[in-house]
Scaffold this motif. Structure first.
Motif, mmCIF file in Angstrom:
data_model
loop_
_atom_site.group_PDB
_atom_site.id
_atom_site.type_symbol
_atom_site.label_atom_id
_atom_site.label_comp_id
_atom_site.label_asym_id
_atom_site.label_seq_id
_atom_site.Cartn_x
_atom_site.Cartn_y
_atom_site.Cartn_z
ATOM 1 N N GLY A 1 0.849 -1.156 0.017
ATOM 2 C CA GLY A 1 0.048 0.078 -0.021
ATOM 3 C C GLY A 1 0.682 1.369 -0.167
ATOM 4 O O GLY A 1 0.288 2.403 0.361
ATOM 5 N N LYS A 2 2.076 1.202 -0.546
ATOM 6 C CA LYS A 2 2.842 2.329 -0.600
ATOM 7 C C LYS A 2 2.384 3.452 -1.287
ATOM 8 O O LYS A 2 2.205 4.698 -0.984
ATOM 9 C CB LYS A 2 4.179 1.793 -1.285
ATOM 10 C CG LYS A 2 5.450 2.648 -0.765
ATOM 11 C CD LYS A 2 6.545 1.963 -1.344
ATOM 12 C CE LYS A 2 6.509 0.841 -2.216
ATOM 13 N NZ LYS A 2 6.513 0.267 -3.325
ATOM 14 N N SER A 3 1.942 2.998 -2.697
ATOM 15 C CA SER A 3 1.538 4.290 -3.489
ATOM 16 C C SER A 3 0.175 4.798 -2.968
ATOM 17 O O SER A 3 0.023 6.122 -3.009
ATOM 18 C CB SER A 3 1.396 3.669 -4.951
ATOM 19 O OG SER A 3 2.451 3.248 -5.494
ATOM 20 N N THR A 4 -0.705 3.878 -2.442
ATOM 21 C CA THR A 4 -1.686 4.428 -2.024
ATOM 22 C C THR A 4 -1.496 5.568 -0.854
ATOM 23 O O THR A 4 -2.243 6.664 -0.533
ATOM 24 C CB THR A 4 -2.808 3.358 -1.185
ATOM 25 O OG1 THR A 4 -2.906 2.222 -2.362
ATOM 26 C CG2 THR A 4 -4.218 3.577 -1.166
ATOM 27 N N ILE B 1 1.909 -1.422 -10.098
ATOM 28 C CA ILE B 1 3.188 -1.608 -9.481
ATOM 29 C C ILE B 1 3.902 -0.367 -9.890
ATOM 30 O O ILE B 1 3.675 0.186 -10.991
ATOM 31 C CB ILE B 1 3.884 -2.940 -9.868
ATOM 32 C CG1 ILE B 1 4.267 -2.912 -11.518
ATOM 33 C CG2 ILE B 1 3.675 -4.064 -9.323
ATOM 34 C CD1 ILE B 1 5.446 -3.836 -11.930
ATOM 35 N N THR B 2 4.941 -0.123 -8.816
ATOM 36 C CA THR B 2 5.692 1.155 -9.129
ATOM 37 C C THR B 2 6.849 0.577 -9.898
ATOM 38 O O THR B 2 7.712 -0.273 -9.035
ATOM 39 C CB THR B 2 6.230 1.775 -7.863
ATOM 40 O OG1 THR B 2 4.663 2.017 -6.991
ATOM 41 C CG2 THR B 2 6.716 3.318 -8.011
ATOM 42 N N LYS C 1 -3.597 -0.876 6.078
ATOM 43 C CA LYS C 1 -4.658 -1.743 5.967
ATOM 44 C C LYS C 1 -5.363 -2.286 7.376
ATOM 45 O O LYS C 1 -5.855 -3.223 7.311
ATOM 46 C CB LYS C 1 -4.338 -2.864 5.021
ATOM 47 C CG LYS C 1 -3.528 -2.702 3.898
ATOM 48 C CD LYS C 1 -3.667 -3.812 2.769
ATOM 49 C CE LYS C 1 -2.702 -3.188 1.562
ATOM 50 N NZ LYS C 1 -2.743 -4.315 0.482
ATOM 51 N N ASP D 1 -8.130 -1.296 8.193
ATOM 52 C CA ASP D 1 -9.578 -1.330 8.105
ATOM 53 C C ASP D 1 -9.807 -3.046 7.685
ATOM 54 O O ASP D 1 -10.961 -3.412 7.901
ATOM 55 C CB ASP D 1 -9.994 -0.756 6.844
ATOM 56 C CG ASP D 1 -9.042 -1.071 5.777
ATOM 57 O OD1 ASP D 1 -9.752 -1.506 4.583
ATOM 58 O OD2 ASP D 1 -8.041 -0.898 5.753
ATOM 59 N N ALA E 1 -4.766 3.431 4.526
ATOM 60 C CA ALA E 1 -4.469 4.130 3.532
ATOM 61 C C ALA E 1 -5.700 4.260 2.538
ATOM 62 O O ALA E 1 -5.926 5.374 1.810
ATOM 63 C CB ALA E 1 -3.299 3.720 2.409
#
Ligand code: GTP
Length: 597
Positions: A18-21, A54-55, A134, A136, A165
């Motif tokens: 969840g880095k990009s989020t 993906i990044t 995450k 949640d 995020a």
């Protein structure tokens, strides 16, 4: 901006944690973009990244954050890729920052790249703030994951920030943690300029854009800068920051991250890791720079249309500017004509470059079988590096061949451990260690890289239903019984399909490739033999039957438009074929033939 009000940080994580989020949330919380401008995942701005989720390239954004202490801080965020192939990009982002957010999925826990990335951050002397993401999800278990971080990673996780995020829960706490827990950068604004060249890429409007981190002194518009490794001098036309769009400024001071645009024409002038200094008042010592990246997988890339060769050369030069870990040199092949031998950090890296060439540069290419770098000792005592199976000399001239081994760390839930161990054994793996972290096993294996490059990662994902994670480092070179397998279609060797393998795997692999090619090569007007050989010895053979001549024959009835469509399709297909003697082989056959399943 005073140094005390700057924080430079990277976000490191295992893929999909969840880095990009999270990065998007931070950007949003700081109001850098309006809701309308927030397309899905701002930072993954290559189409390819969005599609694959993906990044690939590390991205940078400058944020303004009014903190609870009443002061307004500049936060420079550098997103980093999580996949093992892109570790090099990670190390560069880290060198430009003082701290990292370590994002761990609270429902998954620590994975192989969590470890690999965090060790890199520790090496870069980073202050690390763990973030559990995450929360949640019903499966999230923060206490367990905190204990895991402390046990496996060895950093204090008591004050980990627990966020989602996705829902935006607790994002403010992450911003506060950045301000209060990360150190500000250091540097003397009055000293001679020293700026680290972190990355550079080609912009169709502006030309070469260079991403820099100023360590000492000031970088101003109109200044004459010198690249310390080459001595080349340029005039700075524009200085600015990523906000996240390119935003011009008058100057960048110590601790700041931004870009310069200096009418740099030749891409070769921008060496990532180089130090920029003031031509009039140069620094005496360059910065430490980066370890040069070493490609571990090579393959040939050839234009399908010979006229595209110059375009391919040009495109490769632009990609290389954008991706310092990618290497290439010109080569020729009997079957494929003029092309390039290209070096990559791994197979995913290879696929990405290939797709970018096709999408961004509109090039139709053929890729030859990927190969690792072997060390070949000739009977006359000379050693050479071999990464093109076509260059392998006659057996009588070879004293011995060594192949690269890696040290792999695999983390997997207990129930899939058996399947993973079997896979490693099949690939000549040697177990070094097996420990447990909670109910997850951590296996350390030594494996020949040759057995890993083609499809190990895919196989690992499939035998573990996607739950295993994998990371590796290069280890040693060791002598091995390696042979070259040639593939013959209609008695003609197809040099682009020959490959090197361990003797014990040669026959199985040769047979599998012949069978695969039989499926992939369209039937021709005559019968053809597909064979695999070691030297003059045939080790596998398939026969492809002849076909009937008229492809439209099966469209009886008078639907002329359907017939035309079919013929057009056939014509289109032809363009993507390559002629071998009398036989045409479709482009897709080349990579597919080597991706065994
Ligand atoms: P790479 O860029 O490929 O390294 O991955 P990443 O770490 O950037 O992951 P990304 O942000 O793309 O998120 C991966 C997936 O997790 C996406 O499907 C997100 O929607 C999802 N995700 C991210 N954060 C949360 C969260 O807090 N809760 C839930 N339920 N899902 C999340």
């Amino acid at each position: 901006t005073p140094l005390s009000l700057i924080r430079n940080f990277s976000i490191i994580a295992h893929i999909d944690h969840g880095k990009s989020t999270l990065a998007d949330r931070l950007i949003q919380a700081c109001g850098a973009l309006t809701q309308r401008e927030m397309t899905n995942q701002v930072l993954d701005n290559m189409d390819l990244e969005r599609e694959r989720g993906i990044t690939i390239k590390a991205q940078t954004v400058r944020l303004t954050y009014p903190a609870k202490d009443g002061k307004t801080y500049i936060l420079n965020l550098m997103d980093t890729p999580g996949h093992v192939d892109f570790a090099y990009e990670v190390s560069r982002s880290l060198a430009a920052c003082e701290g990292s957010l370590l994002v761990v999925d609270a429902s998954q826990g620590v994975e192989a790249q969590t470890l690999a990335n965090v060790y890199q951050a520790i090496d870069a002397n980073h202050e690390i703030v763990p973030v559990l993401n995450k929360v949640d999800l019903p499966a999230a278990d923060c206490e367990r994951v905190k204990a895991q971080i402390e046990e496996v990673v060895g950093i204090d996780a008591e004050d980990a920030v627990e966020v989602s995020a996705k829902t935006g829960l607790n994002i403010e706490a992450v911003l506060e943690a950045l301000v209060t827990r990360l150190p500000p950068p250091k540097g003397d604004a009055e000293a001679p300029l020293k700026a680290l060249l972190v990355d550079s890429w080609y912009d169709p409007y502006l030309g070469v854009i260079t991403l820099v981190r100023v360590k000492e002194g000031r970088l101003k518009k109109g200044m004459r800068i010198r690249m310390m490794s080459t001595g080349v001098v340029h005039n700075v036309d524009q200085v600015g920051v990523f906000a996240p769009r390119l935003t011009p400024m008058d100057e960048l001071g110590p601790g700041e991250i931004g870009y310069i645009n200096a009418a740099i024409k030749t891409v070769a002038d921008c060496n990532v890791g180089d130090t920029l200094t003031d031509d009039r008042r140069p620094a005496d010592m360059p910065l430490a720079g980066f370890k040069p990246s070493v490609p571990v997988v090579w393959c040939g890339l050839y234009p399908i249309v010979a006229d595209d060769f110059e375009k391919l050369r040009d495109s490769l030069a632009k990609l290389r500017l954008n991706d310092a870990s990618f290497h290439y040199e010109a080569e020729t092949s009997a079957a494929l004509g003029f092309g390039f031998r290209c070096g990559f950090l791994g197979l995913l890296h290879l696929e990405i470059i290939q797709e970018r060439l096709s999408r961004e540069f509109n090039l139709d290419l053929i890729a030859t079988a990927p190969s690792v770098v072997y060390r070949l000792w000739r009977t006359n005592g000379a050693m050479e590096e071999l990464h093109n199976p076509a260059d392998m000399p006659d057996g009588s001239l070879i004293e011995r061949i060594e192949e690269p081994w890696i040290k792999a760390t695999i983390m997997v839930p207990d129930e899939y451990l058996g399947a993973v161990l079997t896979l490693c054994t099949e690939r000549r793996g040697i177990q070094q260690d097996l420990t447990y972290v909670g109910n997850r096993a951590m296996a350390v294996y030594r494996l020949p890289l040759n057995e890993v490059v083609f499809d190990f990662y895919d196989r690992l994902k499939s035998v573990s239903r996607g739950y295993a994670s994998f990371d590796y480092q290069m280890d040693t070179y060791e002598e091995s019984e390696l042979v070259r397998i040639s593939i013959l279609v209609n008695q003609e060797p197809v040099d682009a399909l020959s490959f090197i393998a361990h003797r014990s795997a040669a026959e199985t692999r040769g047979r599998a490739i012949c069978a695969k090619l039989k499926e992939l090569i369209p039937r021709q007007l005559f019968k053809i033999a597909i064979q695999a050989s070691i030297g003059s010895r045939i080790i596998a053979r398939e026969t492809l039957g002849a076909m009937s001549k008229d492809v439209t024959a099966k469209c009886y009835g008078g639907d002329i438009s359907r017939k035309r469509k079919l013929l057009d399709k056939q014509k289109e297909g032809k363009k993507r074929m390559r002629q071998f003697g009398k036989v045409e082989i479709p482009q897709s056959a080349f990579l597919a033939a080597l991706k065994m399943d």
